[in-house]
Design an enzyme around this catalytic site. Structure first.
Site, PDB file in Angstrom:
ATOM      1  N   ASP A   1      -0.343 -11.871   1.618  1.00 21.52           N
ATOM      2  CA  ASP A   1       0.004 -11.447   2.976  1.00 21.52           C
ATOM      3  C   ASP A   1      -0.586 -12.389   4.020  1.00 21.52           C
ATOM      4  O   ASP A   1      -1.787 -12.673   4.007  1.00 21.52           O
ATOM      5  CB  ASP A   1      -0.527 -10.036   3.244  1.00 21.52           C
ATOM      6  CG  ASP A   1       0.278  -8.972   2.520  1.00 21.52           C
ATOM      7  OD1 ASP A   1       1.404  -9.265   2.107  1.00 21.52           O
ATOM      8  OD2 ASP A   1      -0.237  -7.844   2.381  1.00 21.52           O
TER       9      ASP A   1
ATOM     10  N   CYS B   1       6.208  -2.893   6.521  1.00 22.80           N
ATOM     11  CA  CYS B   1       4.766  -3.066   6.372  1.00 22.80           C
ATOM     12  C   CYS B   1       4.294  -2.103   5.286  1.00 22.80           C
ATOM     13  O   CYS B   1       5.091  -1.382   4.679  1.00 22.80           O
ATOM     14  CB  CYS B   1       4.059  -2.796   7.704  1.00 22.80           C
ATOM     15  SG  CYS B   1       2.443  -3.615   7.859  1.00 22.80           S
TER      16      CYS B   1
ATOM     17  N   ARG C   1      -4.810   3.776  14.960  1.00 20.70           N
ATOM     18  CA  ARG C   1      -5.120   2.862  13.854  1.00 20.70           C
ATOM     19  C   ARG C   1      -6.305   1.978  14.239  1.00 20.70           C
ATOM     20  O   ARG C   1      -6.259   1.238  15.210  1.00 20.70           O
ATOM     21  CB  ARG C   1      -3.898   2.006  13.539  1.00 20.70           C
ATOM     22  CG  ARG C   1      -4.152   0.855  12.569  1.00 20.70           C
ATOM     23  CD  ARG C   1      -4.432   1.331  11.172  1.00 20.70           C
ATOM     24  NE  ARG C   1      -4.440   0.206  10.243  1.00 20.70           N
ATOM     25  CZ  ARG C   1      -5.169   0.152   9.152  1.00 20.70           C
ATOM     26  NH1 ARG C   1      -5.964   1.168   8.837  1.00 20.70           N
ATOM     27  NH2 ARG C   1      -5.119  -0.882   8.341  1.00 20.70           N
ATOM     28  N   CYS C   2      -7.390   2.107  13.471  1.00 13.38           N
ATOM     29  CA  CYS C   2      -8.599   1.322  13.712  1.00 13.38           C
ATOM     30  C   CYS C   2      -8.907   0.469  12.487  1.00 13.38           C
ATOM     31  O   CYS C   2      -8.613   0.863  11.362  1.00 13.38           O
ATOM     32  CB  CYS C   2      -9.792   2.231  13.998  1.00 13.38           C
ATOM     33  SG  CYS C   2      -9.534   3.330  15.407  1.00 13.38           S
TER      34      CYS C   2
ATOM     35  N   SER D   1       0.824  -1.206   0.000  1.00 14.59           N
ATOM     36  CA  SER D   1       0.000   0.000   0.000  1.00 14.59           C
ATOM     37  C   SER D   1       0.860   1.259   0.000  1.00 14.59           C
ATOM     38  O   SER D   1       1.976   1.272   0.518  1.00 14.59           O
ATOM     39  CB  SER D   1      -0.923   0.013   1.220  1.00 14.59           C
ATOM     40  OG  SER D   1      -0.177  -0.014   2.412  1.00 14.59           O
TER      41      SER D   1
ATOM     42  N   GLU E   1      -2.723   0.119  -3.986  1.00 13.23           N
ATOM     43  CA  GLU E   1      -3.958  -0.240  -3.289  1.00 13.23           C
ATOM     44  C   GLU E   1      -4.871   0.953  -3.013  1.00 13.23           C
ATOM     45  O   GLU E   1      -5.579   0.989  -2.013  1.00 13.23           O
ATOM     46  CB  GLU E   1      -3.643  -0.987  -1.984  1.00 13.23           C
ATOM     47  CG  GLU E   1      -2.804  -2.239  -2.217  1.00 13.23           C
ATOM     48  CD  GLU E   1      -2.492  -2.998  -0.935  1.00 13.23           C
ATOM     49  OE1 GLU E   1      -3.136  -2.721   0.097  1.00 13.23           O
ATOM     50  OE2 GLU E   1      -1.603  -3.866  -0.973  1.00 13.23           O
TER      51      GLU E   1
ATOM     52  N   HIS F   1       5.436   2.527  11.027  1.00 18.99           N
ATOM     53  CA  HIS F   1       4.503   2.970  12.059  1.00 18.99           C
ATOM     54  C   HIS F   1       5.008   4.196  12.804  1.00 18.99           C
ATOM     55  O   HIS F   1       4.346   4.680  13.716  1.00 18.99           O
ATOM     56  CB  HIS F   1       4.222   1.823  13.033  1.00 18.99           C
ATOM     57  CG  HIS F   1       3.507   0.679  12.393  1.00 18.99           C
ATOM     58  ND1 HIS F   1       4.173  -0.334  11.749  1.00 18.99           N
ATOM     59  CD2 HIS F   1       2.185   0.400  12.260  1.00 18.99           C
ATOM     60  CE1 HIS F   1       3.294  -1.200  11.261  1.00 18.99           C
ATOM     61  NE2 HIS F   1       2.090  -0.765  11.552  1.00 18.99           N
TER      62      HIS F   1
END
EC number: 2.1.1.14
Length: 763
Positions: free
Chosen positions: A608, A735, A524-525, A442, A493, A703
């Site tokens: 993934d 990631c 982050r949800c 992404s 993405e 992150h």
């Protein structure tokens, strides 16, 4: 009378209010006071939502993570942040994400960015916590301000607050020694701080304290078991009553230990450990309460209240007022309120319960126990009708899917040739350099992307307009990657809302909420899809998007899919059949997509499996069966392709050293993993295990907003090359880049590509 209580409540808010408040603060768009006010407003609302319970949790709210909160309560800050400017909240966010708010970093030379704390999964959930850090010199100092503030707020609202803290043994068990020291050697230093904390609670007039020790549901050696005895003997002189809370599994060989500890009550997860309740009653002192987690705190299906009462009534008869009832664990892991779901299919909605509805179920159970079933006859009848509706629904079961599952045999999971043969064929067709570079899939979900998606969902933008908007974003991602010089590209993405929800929306057997958000970490949800029935794929899901992206470049384009185990583990999964059956259904559906991508000319396909490890049972003795079917499902998905099609998989924030043989058994040509936050520590597995295929150790911690330098990346890759032959190493982030901004991503990837070129020159 049975007592009702809750172990914890979702902190993000029904509309993700905490997420937006945090992100505004981090960007410098709001003040510290505004952030704190938003937190206080959410706490007040959530306490009001729970006010009918006998005891309501306080201290379960966190601005980022409850384990990080406990570290700050205990004064356990990493050395690298202790001398920085700013207040405790600045340091809190520095540990959580590498930096505080934009407007709080005036002293950029010393405070502009530090290494964020390591992050890993909270037991076997999809929630991530910040790992406590220890060394031989670690000291603990008490800071009660957070808990004192929250208890005071609750009392001002007339709420009977029960403070919630992580117990001392589990806190040490969750952490990581940054040197060769023994974590348990710190227990004598830690216990006086806990004793002082309990004294503070007593001084505030607190009656009960919930002390969470979920490590008790894991396999513990004699030293850790003895640590529980030492810890609770040391705390036995307290002036408050302790409810020792366990959850997520069975106590098994730790049951007698838990029952003998000098506490005033024990909470058992009756969803996972109902068979242990009788033994707990027999072992607990006659004065101790038994809290029973009778409502599932981790899934969203309605409880069968009549069936639950069948065994709860007998238990109530034995224990009387010593019986407490609660959800099985904190409700952190489920969405807030089902009543908001106006667009959810009515029949499926009737089968569900979110956090507020679970508390309603708890109250029905309590009323039935305390006043008789007749007092809640209508509620019990409605619940029985919903349970029967789901059981009998023709939408749940598919004869065609069941027949496909019955036809699965070992050949579906076998590649045609060995890795060595495949690697040669792939090298010939892809022509990649040493240390090839790629990303995980992404790219930033920009405001333009989100705006286009919102307009499309509302009907303001038609399908053609939406496709054109997404194609523009895909083209942008391709052009940026070409300019950076990446070797294997991704389409970015742009069209995907979430790596699981996107696929679930296109599979039969799934339903979707509009506001069913749960916290994964920090702000982050995720909105897990609801797997309610047998799974099948009506049509191709990604091929057109990947084919469009491939047509924009002459470089290899990687097709991006989410694997069956991750889709399963990151969904709300049906509870009426084994998880392995649902996983195989997903494997067959994603296998069809893999083969369609290959037919479209895609020669690199990433599947993934970020959630492979978190599905592990908490007890090692039960790992074998899970790993057998999880690896089989991945192999069914991946292994129907030709030798010259390169299969990648990705895993993030998962300690997998102890399952490396199973990961190798997946037989992916390339695996990419998180290693940046752990400073390549995860690669210790390769000291003793000769991993046979290619590997991309993540060198860019996505992150954190911090941008890694070229030198830092080179250093990490050289550490990797000490364990893995250089010719089998890839260079990539740890990631996907969805949550980052382009202005962060481009310089970070530029440094990553430069590092790869430097490594090639020095090889």
């Amino acid at each position: 009378m049975a007592t009702t209580h809750n172990l914890g409540f979702p902190r993000i808010g029904a509309r993700r209010e905490l997420k937006f408040a945090l992100e505004e603060y981090w960007k410098g768009e709001s003040s510290r006071e505004q952030l704190k006010a938003a937190g206080a407003a959410l706490r007040a609302r959530h306490w009001n939502d729970q006010a009918r319970l006998d005891y309501v949790p306080a201290g379960d709210f966190a601005f980022y993570d409850q384990v990080l909160d406990m570290s700050f309560t205990l004064g356990n800050l990493p050395q690298r942040v202790r001398d920085f400017h700013g207040d405790a909240l600045d340091n809190y966010f520095r540990v959580a994400r590498g930096r505080s708010a934009t407007h709080g970093e005036q002293h950029a030379a010393c405070c502009g960015g530090v290494a964020a704390g390591e992050m890993t999964k909270w037991f076997d959930t999809n929630y991530h916590y910040i790992v406590p850090e220890f060394d031989a010199n670690t000291q603990f100092t008490l800071d009660v301000s957070r808990l004192v503030e929250q208890i005071g707020e609750a009392r001002a609202l007339g709420v009977n607050a029960k403070p919630v803290i992580i117990g001392p043994v589990t806190y040490l068990w969750l952490g990581k020694a940054k040197d060769d020291s023994d974590k348990l050697a710190l227990l004598p230093r830690l216990l006086p701080v806990y004793a002082a904390l309990l004294d503070h609670f007593a001084a505030q007039g607190v009656d009960w304290v919930q002390i969470d020790e979920p490590a008790l549901v894991t396999e513990l050696d004699a030293e850790w078991r003895d640590a529980f005895v030492t810890a609770y003997d040391a705390l036995s002189a307290r002036r408050v009553r302790l409810l020792l809370a366990t959850y997520f599994g069975q106590l098994q060989d730790n049951l007698a230990l838990a029952c003998k500890l000098p506490v005033d009550g024990l909470h058992i997860d009756a969803i996972n450990a109902r068979d242990e309740i009788g033994d707990a009653v027999a072992h607990l002192p006659d004065t101790a309460v038994l809290s029973v987690g009778a409502i599932n705190g981790r899934n969203i299906w309605k409880s069968d209240l009549n069936a639950t009462l069948e065994w709860l009534e007998a238990l109530h008869g034995q224990l009387g007022s010593r019986l407490w009832i609660a959800p099985s664990c904190s409700l952190l892991h489920v969405p807030v309120d089902l009543t908001s779901e106006a667009n959810l299919d009515a029949e499926i909605k009737s089968w569900l319960a979110f956090a507020l509805q679970k508390l309603d179920e708890l109250r029905v159970l309590a009323d039935a126990l305390n006043h008789g079933r007749a007092s809640v006859a209508d509620a019990l009848a409605a619940n029985a009708a919903a349970i029967e509706s789901r059981r009998a629904s023709t939408r749940v079961h598919s004869a065609a899917v069941k027949a496909a599952i019955a036809r699965i045999d070992a050949s579906l999971g076998q590649r045609k040739s060995s890795y060595e043969t495949r690697a040669s064929a792939q090298a010939a067709i892809l022509g990649l350099p040493a240390f090839p570079t790629t990303t995980i899939g992404s790219f930033p979900q920009t405001g333009e992307i989100r705006h286009a998606r919102s307009r499309f969902k509302s009907g303001e933008l038609d399908a053609a307009g939406y496709r054109a908007a997404m194609e523009r974003e895909i083209t942008r991602a391709v052009r940026e990657q070409e300019a950076l010089g990446l070797d294997v590209l991704v389409h970015g993405e742009a069209e995907r809302n979430d790596m699981v929800e996107y696929f679930g929306e296109q599979l039969d057997g799934y339903a979707f909420s509009q506001f069913g958000w749960v916290q994964s970490y920090g702000s982050r949800c995720v909105k897990p899809p609801i797997l309610f029935g047998d799974i099948s794929r009506p049509k191709a899901m990604t091929v057109e998007w990947i084919a469009y992206a491939a047509a924009q470049t002459s470089k290899p384009m990687k097709g991006m899919l989410t694997g069956p185990v991750t889709i399963l583990n990151w969904s709300f999964v049906r509870d009426d059949q084994p998880r392995s059956v649902s996983c195989n259904q997903l494997a067959l559906a994603i296998r069809e997509e893999v083969l369609d991508l290959e037919k479209a000319g895609v020669r690199v396909i990433q599947i993934d499996e970020a959630a492979l490890r978190e599905g592990l049972p908490l007890r090692r003795s039960q790992w074998g069966e899970y790993l057998r079917w999880a690896v089989e499902s991945f192999r069914i998905t991946a292994n129907g392709v030709r030798d010259d099609t390169q299969i990648h998989t990705h895993m993030c924030y998962s300690e997998f050293n102890d399952i490396i043989a199973s990961i190798a058994g997946m037989d992916a040509d390339v695996i990419t993993i998180e290693t940046s936050r752990s400073d390549m520590e995860l690669l210790d597995a390769f000291d003793d295990f000769n991993y046979p295929n290619q590997i991309g150790p993540g060198v860019y911690d996505i992150h954190s907003p911090n941008i890694p330098s070229q030198e830092h990346i080179v250093d990490l890759m050289r550490k990797a090359a000490e364990r893995i032959p250089a010719e089998r190493l890839w260079v990539n982030p740890d990631c996907g880049l969805k949550t980052r901004q382009w202005e962060e991503v481009i310089p970070a990837l530029r440094n990553m590509v430069a590092a790869a070129r430097s490594l090639r020159q020095s090889a």
